[in-house]
Scaffold this motif. Structure first.
Motif, PDB file in Angstrom:
ATOM      1  N   ASP A  81      23.316  78.895  41.330  1.00  0.00           N
ATOM      2  CA  ASP A  81      23.433  79.438  39.971  1.00  0.00           C
ATOM      3  C   ASP A  81      22.174  79.164  39.149  1.00  0.00           C
ATOM      4  OD1 ASP A  81      25.930  80.525  40.376  1.00  0.00           O
ATOM      5  OD2 ASP A  81      27.021  78.814  39.537  1.00  0.00           O
ATOM      6  N   SER A  82      21.555  78.003  39.372  1.00  0.00           N
ATOM      7  CA  SER A  82      20.311  77.683  38.663  1.00  0.00           C
ATOM      8  C   SER A  82      19.224  78.704  38.986  1.00  0.00           C
ATOM      9  CB  SER A  82      19.815  76.281  39.053  1.00  0.00           C
ATOM     10  OG  SER A  82      20.644  75.279  38.539  1.00  0.00           O
ATOM     11  N   LEU A  83      19.174  79.120  40.246  1.00  0.00           N
ATOM     12  CA  LEU A  83      18.170  80.112  40.635  1.00  0.00           C
ATOM     13  C   LEU A  83      18.438  81.458  39.980  1.00  0.00           C
ATOM     14  CD1 LEU A  83      17.642  79.401  44.455  1.00  0.00           C
ATOM     15  CD2 LEU A  83      16.495  78.378  42.482  1.00  0.00           C
ATOM     16  N   PHE A  84      19.701  81.861  39.935  1.00  0.00           N
ATOM     17  CA  PHE A  84      20.013  83.143  39.298  1.00  0.00           C
ATOM     18  C   PHE A  84      19.763  83.091  37.790  1.00  0.00           C
ATOM     19  CE2 PHE A  84      22.521  83.770  43.237  1.00  0.00           C
ATOM     20  CZ  PHE A  84      21.926  84.962  43.633  1.00  0.00           C
ATOM     21  N   SER A  85      19.927  81.919  37.184  1.00  0.00           N
ATOM     22  CA  SER A  85      19.590  81.776  35.764  1.00  0.00           C
ATOM     23  C   SER A  85      18.094  81.974  35.547  1.00  0.00           C
ATOM     24  CB  SER A  85      20.016  80.390  35.262  1.00  0.00           C
ATOM     25  OG  SER A  85      21.415  80.252  35.284  1.00  0.00           O
ATOM     26  N   LEU A  86      17.285  81.435  36.458  1.00  0.00           N
ATOM     27  CA  LEU A  86      15.837  81.639  36.364  1.00  0.00           C
ATOM     28  C   LEU A  86      15.475  83.104  36.550  1.00  0.00           C
ATOM     29  CD1 LEU A  86      14.524  78.530  38.343  1.00  0.00           C
ATOM     30  CD2 LEU A  86      14.138  79.013  35.909  1.00  0.00           C
ATOM     31  N   ALA A  87      16.184  83.782  37.453  1.00  0.00           N
ATOM     32  CA  ALA A  87      15.914  85.206  37.685  1.00  0.00           C
ATOM     33  C   ALA A  87      16.224  86.047  36.451  1.00  0.00           C
ATOM     34  CB  ALA A  87      16.722  85.698  38.880  1.00  0.00           C
ATOM     35  N   LYS A  88      17.226  85.656  35.699  1.00  0.00           N
ATOM     36  CA  LYS A  88      17.549  86.379  34.461  1.00  0.00           C
ATOM     37  C   LYS A  88      16.467  86.161  33.404  1.00  0.00           C
ATOM     38  CE  LYS A  88      22.589  86.387  34.932  1.00  0.00           C
ATOM     39  NZ  LYS A  88      23.874  85.909  34.366  1.00  0.00           N
ATOM     40  N   LYS A  89      15.881  84.979  33.418  1.00  0.00           N
ATOM     41  CA  LYS A  89      14.873  84.637  32.415  1.00  0.00           C
ATOM     42  C   LYS A  89      13.502  85.174  32.780  1.00  0.00           C
ATOM     43  CE  LYS A  89      13.173  80.634  29.809  1.00  0.00           C
ATOM     44  NZ  LYS A  89      13.272  79.155  29.644  1.00  0.00           N
ATOM     45  N   TYR A  90      13.206  85.182  34.091  1.00  0.00           N
ATOM     46  CA  TYR A  90      11.880  85.584  34.565  1.00  0.00           C
ATOM     47  C   TYR A  90      12.033  86.715  35.577  1.00  0.00           C
ATOM     48  CZ  TYR A  90      10.583  81.069  32.575  1.00  0.00           C
ATOM     49  OH  TYR A  90      10.391  80.014  31.721  1.00  0.00           O
ATOM     50  N   GLN A  92      10.070  88.156  37.531  1.00  0.00           N
ATOM     51  CA  GLN A  92       9.346  88.030  38.801  1.00  0.00           C
ATOM     52  C   GLN A  92       9.967  86.994  39.730  1.00  0.00           C
ATOM     53  OE1 GLN A  92       8.457  86.595  35.857  1.00  0.00           O
ATOM     54  NE2 GLN A  92       6.453  85.620  36.033  1.00  0.00           N
ATOM     55  N   PHE A  93      11.011  86.308  39.284  1.00  0.00           N
ATOM     56  CA  PHE A  93      11.614  85.249  40.097  1.00  0.00           C
ATOM     57  C   PHE A  93      12.634  85.841  41.070  1.00  0.00           C
ATOM     58  CE2 PHE A  93      14.575  81.852  41.095  1.00  0.00           C
ATOM     59  CZ  PHE A  93      13.740  80.763  41.301  1.00  0.00           C
ATOM     60  N   VAL A  94      12.482  85.509  42.355  1.00  0.00           N
ATOM     61  CA  VAL A  94      13.394  85.955  43.405  1.00  0.00           C
ATOM     62  C   VAL A  94      14.154  84.728  43.917  1.00  0.00           C
ATOM     63  CG1 VAL A  94      13.610  87.022  45.682  1.00  0.00           C
ATOM     64  CG2 VAL A  94      11.883  87.851  44.062  1.00  0.00           C
ATOM     65  N   PRO A  95      15.470  84.659  43.718  1.00  0.00           N
ATOM     66  CA  PRO A  95      16.220  83.484  44.170  1.00  0.00           C
ATOM     67  C   PRO A  95      16.307  83.415  45.693  1.00  0.00           C
ATOM     68  CG  PRO A  95      17.472  84.784  42.556  1.00  0.00           C
ATOM     69  CD  PRO A  95      16.314  85.618  42.999  1.00  0.00           C
ATOM     70  N   VAL A  96      15.933  82.268  46.240  1.00  0.00           N
ATOM     71  CA  VAL A  96      16.137  81.995  47.664  1.00  0.00           C
ATOM     72  C   VAL A  96      17.220  80.920  47.734  1.00  0.00           C
ATOM     73  CG1 VAL A  96      15.107  81.330  49.864  1.00  0.00           C
ATOM     74  CG2 VAL A  96      13.737  82.570  48.165  1.00  0.00           C
ATOM     75  N   CYS A  97      18.459  81.386  47.806  1.00  0.00           N
ATOM     76  CA  CYS A  97      19.608  80.494  47.740  1.00  0.00           C
ATOM     77  C   CYS A  97      19.803  79.756  49.063  1.00  0.00           C
ATOM     78  CB  CYS A  97      20.863  81.290  47.396  1.00  0.00           C
ATOM     79  SG  CYS A  97      20.780  82.118  45.790  1.00  0.00           S
ATOM     80  N   SER A  98      20.794  78.885  49.110  1.00  0.00           N
ATOM     81  CA  SER A  98      21.030  78.122  50.324  1.00  0.00           C
ATOM     82  C   SER A  98      22.506  77.767  50.445  1.00  0.00           C
ATOM     83  CB  SER A  98      20.189  76.836  50.327  1.00  0.00           C
ATOM     84  OG  SER A  98      20.299  76.154  51.552  1.00  0.00           O
ATOM     85  N   VAL A  99      22.929  77.603  51.680  1.00  0.00           N
ATOM     86  CA  VAL A  99      24.229  77.023  52.023  1.00  0.00           C
ATOM     87  C   VAL A  99      23.977  76.094  53.199  1.00  0.00           C
ATOM     88  CG1 VAL A  99      25.612  78.981  51.211  1.00  0.00           C
ATOM     89  CG2 VAL A  99      24.790  78.944  53.571  1.00  0.00           C
ATOM     90  N   HIS A 100      24.981  75.319  53.569  1.00  0.00           N
ATOM     91  CA  HIS A 100      24.847  74.475  54.758  1.00  0.00           C
ATOM     92  C   HIS A 100      25.700  75.057  55.874  1.00  0.00           C
ATOM     93  CE1 HIS A 100      24.676  71.104  57.487  1.00  0.00           C
ATOM     94  NE2 HIS A 100      23.757  70.541  56.706  1.00  0.00           N
ATOM     95  N   PRO A 101      25.099  75.273  57.054  1.00  0.00           N
ATOM     96  CA  PRO A 101      25.848  75.920  58.141  1.00  0.00           C
ATOM     97  C   PRO A 101      27.120  75.182  58.550  1.00  0.00           C
ATOM     98  CG  PRO A 101      23.509  75.827  58.664  1.00  0.00           C
ATOM     99  CD  PRO A 101      23.701  75.000  57.432  1.00  0.00           C
ATOM    100  N   TYR A 102      27.135  73.868  58.350  1.00  0.00           N
ATOM    101  CA  TYR A 102      28.296  73.098  58.778  1.00  0.00           C
ATOM    102  C   TYR A 102      29.438  73.143  57.765  1.00  0.00           C
ATOM    103  CZ  TYR A 102      25.322  71.083  62.463  1.00  0.00           C
ATOM    104  OH  TYR A 102      24.502  70.892  63.555  1.00  0.00           O
ATOM    105  N   ASP A 103      29.229  73.847  56.646  1.00  0.00           N
ATOM    106  CA  ASP A 103      30.309  74.015  55.665  1.00  0.00           C
ATOM    107  C   ASP A 103      31.214  75.194  55.999  1.00  0.00           C
ATOM    108  OD1 ASP A 103      29.899  71.780  54.065  1.00  0.00           O
ATOM    109  OD2 ASP A 103      28.373  72.772  52.849  1.00  0.00           O
TER     110      ASP A 103
END
Length: 285
Positions: A81-90, A92-103
């Protein structure tokens, strides 16, 4: 004679500075590998600081990366969500999100949420996230990412881990419906890609779902006996398959550009690496 030598030195320095000045002011750049501070991190630097440091560059897009820990889905969602907030503000920002495969299933549900929010790419890091590359849970996750048209950016700097790059390439081959970027071009192991041109010649579709970024490695090899080798490897895998990235804060954008300018790529090759390849891969304007 002395005057000629001084003149040659001056011209060389002037031309080198002129190339960097033109890159900063005119050449559009996509930095495809930047670690940014989120609500869950004390490190690295805030994105605003990165922009301030690099305001002289013509930065069209910046891929901002986070990495999820296992078993803390609330924190994972907060990071993304922090990355998507940055994308709304900027823009040129492209969110590169993450998850953990073991989840497991929860990670796949988070992929759905990432897509719904407009995400195009996720980051997985076998070392930092402490997972085995060829674990079935990793395969399940990257298959799910491909089904959702999410690109998977995989760390490619194995340090002292044996068969790291080989296992990454197996993962790519076993999951043809998912597009991958291997970061750092394999790091110290980049020479293992030397046969890639033969593979592409005789099996042109074998790695048609694979791209690389050369972040960090392009700095390490510059001004070393390995510089010509890395340049040759980049052409071997295809200059249409390599993305520019700084790996900030490990390497700054200025350091990466100064290193990149030492390689003998043509103007067309530079445009591909600096901007066109990433723009095409992620369908950016």
């Amino acid at each position: 004679m002395k005057f000629r030598v001084l003149t040659t030195v001056f011209i060389t320095i002037f031309c080198a500075n002129d190339v960097l000045a033109q890159t900063k002011g005119m050449q559009p750049i996509i930095d495809s590998h930047v670690h940014v501070k989120t609500t869950a991190d004390d490190y690295p630097k805030p994105f605003e600081e990165y922009l301030e440091e690099n305001k002289e560059f013509n930065l069209k897009y910046v891929f901002g990366i986070t990495m999820a820990d296992q078993g803390v889905m609330d924190e994972t969602r907060a990071r993304n969500d922090s990355l998507f907030s940055l994308a709304k503000k900027y823009p040129q920002f492209v969110p590169v999100c993450s998850v953990h495969p073991y989840d497991g299933h929860e990670a796949i549900l988070e992929l759905d949420r990432i897509v719904a929010l407009g995400g195009k790419i996720i980051k997985l890091h076998p070392i930092s996230q402490n997972f085995e590359i060829l674990d079935q849970r990793v395969t399940t996750l990257v298959e799910a990412a491909g089904e959702r048209n999410l690109i998977v950016l995989m760390d490619g700097f194995g340090l002292v881990i044996g068969d790291y790059l080989e296992d990454l390439l197996k993962l790519v081959l076993f999951n043809k419906k998912t597009n991958f970027i291997i970061a750092h071009m394999g790091g110290y192991d980049f020479t293992k890609l030397m046969g890639h041109h033969l593979v592409r010649r005789y099996h042109p579709y074998m790695f048609d779902n694979l791209w690389f970024d050369f972040s960090a490695t392009v700095i390490m090899a510059a001004d070393s006996p390995f510089q010509d080798q890395l340049e040759w490897i980049i052409r071997t895998v295809g200059t249409d398959r390599v993305l520019f990235g700084s790996d900030d804060p490990t390497g700054t954008l200025t350091e990466t550009m100064e290193a990149f300018d030492k390689y003998n790529f043509t103007a067309e090759e530079r445009n591909l690496i600096l901007y066109n390849n990433a723009a095409k891969l992620l369908r950016l304007d």
